[in-house]
Design a protein around this motif. Structure first.
Motif, PDB file in Angstrom:
ATOM      1  N   ASP A   1      89.993  -6.600  40.575  1.00  0.00           N
ATOM      2  CA  ASP A   1      91.094  -6.244  41.477  1.00  0.00           C
ATOM      3  C   ASP A   1      90.539  -6.270  42.904  1.00  0.00           C
ATOM      4  O   ASP A   1      90.124  -5.253  43.435  1.00  0.00           O
ATOM      5  CB  ASP A   1      91.636  -4.859  41.124  1.00  0.00           C
ATOM      6  CG  ASP A   1      92.841  -4.474  41.970  1.00  0.00           C
ATOM      7  OD1 ASP A   1      93.456  -5.360  42.589  1.00  0.00           O
ATOM      8  OD2 ASP A   1      93.163  -3.271  42.007  1.00  0.00           O
ATOM      9  N   CYS A   2      90.521  -7.452  43.498  1.00  0.00           N
ATOM     10  CA  CYS A   2      89.814  -7.654  44.760  1.00  0.00           C
ATOM     11  C   CYS A   2      90.735  -8.198  45.852  1.00  0.00           C
ATOM     12  O   CYS A   2      91.213  -9.323  45.764  1.00  0.00           O
ATOM     13  CB  CYS A   2      88.650  -8.618  44.542  1.00  0.00           C
ATOM     14  SG  CYS A   2      87.626  -8.879  46.001  1.00  0.00           S
ATOM     15  N   TRP A   3      90.995  -7.348  46.837  1.00  0.00           N
ATOM     16  CA  TRP A   3      91.749  -7.757  48.011  1.00  0.00           C
ATOM     17  C   TRP A   3      90.819  -7.724  49.213  1.00  0.00           C
ATOM     18  O   TRP A   3      89.900  -6.901  49.275  1.00  0.00           O
ATOM     19  CB  TRP A   3      92.914  -6.811  48.280  1.00  0.00           C
ATOM     20  CG  TRP A   3      94.012  -6.822  47.272  1.00  0.00           C
ATOM     21  CD1 TRP A   3      94.030  -7.440  46.046  1.00  0.00           C
ATOM     22  CD2 TRP A   3      95.271  -6.163  47.408  1.00  0.00           C
ATOM     23  NE1 TRP A   3      95.226  -7.204  45.416  1.00  0.00           N
ATOM     24  CE2 TRP A   3      96.009  -6.411  46.228  1.00  0.00           C
ATOM     25  CE3 TRP A   3      95.841  -5.384  48.398  1.00  0.00           C
ATOM     26  CZ2 TRP A   3      97.286  -5.914  46.027  1.00  0.00           C
ATOM     27  CZ3 TRP A   3      97.118  -4.882  48.194  1.00  0.00           C
ATOM     28  CH2 TRP A   3      97.833  -5.153  47.021  1.00  0.00           C
ATOM     29  N   ILE A   4      91.074  -8.612  50.154  1.00  0.00           N
ATOM     30  CA  ILE A   4      90.312  -8.611  51.404  1.00  0.00           C
ATOM     31  C   ILE A   4      91.267  -8.748  52.585  1.00  0.00           C
ATOM     32  O   ILE A   4      92.396  -9.206  52.425  1.00  0.00           O
ATOM     33  CB  ILE A   4      89.245  -9.735  51.446  1.00  0.00           C
ATOM     34  CG1 ILE A   4      89.887 -11.113  51.273  1.00  0.00           C
ATOM     35  CG2 ILE A   4      88.152  -9.494  50.416  1.00  0.00           C
ATOM     36  CD1 ILE A   4      88.928 -12.278  51.471  1.00  0.00           C
ATOM     37  N   ILE A   5      90.777  -8.352  53.738  1.00  0.00           N
ATOM     38  CA  ILE A   5      91.538  -8.474  54.982  1.00  0.00           C
ATOM     39  C   ILE A   5      90.831  -9.505  55.848  1.00  0.00           C
ATOM     40  O   ILE A   5      89.619  -9.441  56.029  1.00  0.00           O
ATOM     41  CB  ILE A   5      91.590  -7.129  55.732  1.00  0.00           C
ATOM     42  CG1 ILE A   5      92.234  -6.050  54.864  1.00  0.00           C
ATOM     43  CG2 ILE A   5      92.313  -7.291  57.067  1.00  0.00           C
ATOM     44  CD1 ILE A   5      92.006  -4.632  55.380  1.00  0.00           C
ATOM     45  N   ILE A   6      91.603 -10.441  56.373  1.00  0.00           N
ATOM     46  CA  ILE A   6      91.073 -11.423  57.322  1.00  0.00           C
ATOM     47  C   ILE A   6      92.057 -11.496  58.473  1.00  0.00           C
ATOM     48  O   ILE A   6      93.207 -11.919  58.291  1.00  0.00           O
ATOM     49  CB  ILE A   6      90.877 -12.811  56.684  1.00  0.00           C
ATOM     50  CG1 ILE A   6      89.896 -12.725  55.512  1.00  0.00           C
ATOM     51  CG2 ILE A   6      90.401 -13.815  57.721  1.00  0.00           C
ATOM     52  CD1 ILE A   6      89.767 -13.997  54.715  1.00  0.00           C
ATOM     53  N   LYS A   7      91.606 -11.067  59.628  1.00  0.00           N
ATOM     54  CA  LYS A   7      92.437 -11.066  60.837  1.00  0.00           C
ATOM     55  C   LYS A   7      93.815 -10.456  60.594  1.00  0.00           C
ATOM     56  O   LYS A   7      94.841 -11.080  60.863  1.00  0.00           O
ATOM     57  CB  LYS A   7      92.559 -12.464  61.406  1.00  0.00           C
ATOM     58  CG  LYS A   7      91.246 -13.005  61.913  1.00  0.00           C
ATOM     59  CD  LYS A   7      91.396 -13.621  63.254  1.00  0.00           C
ATOM     60  CE  LYS A   7      90.022 -14.029  63.752  1.00  0.00           C
ATOM     61  NZ  LYS A   7      90.023 -14.445  65.090  1.00  0.00           N
ATOM     62  N   ASP A   8      93.843  -9.254  60.063  1.00  0.00           N
ATOM     63  CA  ASP A   8      95.058  -8.477  59.832  1.00  0.00           C
ATOM     64  C   ASP A   8      96.013  -9.078  58.801  1.00  0.00           C
ATOM     65  O   ASP A   8      97.181  -8.712  58.731  1.00  0.00           O
ATOM     66  CB  ASP A   8      95.807  -8.201  61.140  1.00  0.00           C
ATOM     67  CG  ASP A   8      94.994  -7.331  62.087  1.00  0.00           C
ATOM     68  OD1 ASP A   8      94.200  -6.499  61.598  1.00  0.00           O
ATOM     69  OD2 ASP A   8      95.160  -7.468  63.308  1.00  0.00           O
ATOM     70  N   LYS A   9      95.526 -10.010  57.994  1.00  0.00           N
ATOM     71  CA  LYS A   9      96.294 -10.536  56.866  1.00  0.00           C
ATOM     72  C   LYS A   9      95.584 -10.087  55.594  1.00  0.00           C
ATOM     73  O   LYS A   9      94.362 -10.017  55.539  1.00  0.00           O
ATOM     74  CB  LYS A   9      96.366 -12.064  56.892  1.00  0.00           C
ATOM     75  CG  LYS A   9      97.234 -12.609  58.014  1.00  0.00           C
ATOM     76  CD  LYS A   9      97.324 -14.114  57.888  1.00  0.00           C
ATOM     77  CE  LYS A   9      98.276 -14.698  58.901  1.00  0.00           C
ATOM     78  NZ  LYS A   9      98.388 -16.162  58.744  1.00  0.00           N
ATOM     79  N   VAL A  10      96.370  -9.803  54.559  1.00  0.00           N
ATOM     80  CA  VAL A  10      95.819  -9.311  53.300  1.00  0.00           C
ATOM     81  C   VAL A  10      95.876 -10.426  52.255  1.00  0.00           C
ATOM     82  O   VAL A  10      96.902 -11.087  52.106  1.00  0.00           O
ATOM     83  CB  VAL A  10      96.598  -8.071  52.809  1.00  0.00           C
ATOM     84  CG1 VAL A  10      96.018  -7.550  51.500  1.00  0.00           C
ATOM     85  CG2 VAL A  10      96.592  -6.975  53.874  1.00  0.00           C
TER      86      VAL A  10
END
Length: 122
Positions: free
Chosen positions: A62-71
């Motif tokens: 269950d892996c989410w990341i944030i890149i430049k305020d996008k999920v």
């Protein structure tokens, strides 16, 4: 140490490109067509998540990341990540610095959008 990290991230980019190419060719775009036909026009605005909501998704399965305020939900990619568990270093957190490092080719910037699930809420 920096060289090793750079190599690992380079492998990540290569694998992401290969995996997405296989995924696109195997489903023939049907998944996206089906998804968009089920979307309610009233819900055209992207979903938003708080940083604490994203932080709950910090595991291999269950892996989410944030890149430049996008999920992005990258769970399906974790096992195929060429850098191994390096992708988990920022699971549930901001991965912008690593993602935009010099080791990534420009095609990853398009491919990551396949994993987009919403915006980061302040």
């Amino acid at each position: 140490m920096i060289a090793v990290i750079g190599l690992l991230l380079g492998f990540l980019v290569s694998a992401l490109f290969l995996i997405q190419g296989k995924r696109r060719s195997s489903n023939g775009g049907q998944e996206k067509k089906q998804q968009s036909s089920n979307d309610d026009p009233k819900d055209s605005k992207p979903k938003s998540y708080s940083k604490s909501e994203v932080a709950e998704h910090n595991k291999r399965d269950d892996c989410w990341i944030i890149i430049k305020d996008k999920v992005y939900d990258v769970t399906s990619y974790v096992e195929e990540h060429p850098g191994g568990d390096a992708i988990l270093d920022h699971a549930g957190d901001d991965s912008s610095d690593g993602f935009f490092g010099p080791q990534h080719a420009t095609h990853v910037f398009d491919m990551i959008e396949d994993f987009y699930i919403g915006q980061l809420r302040e």
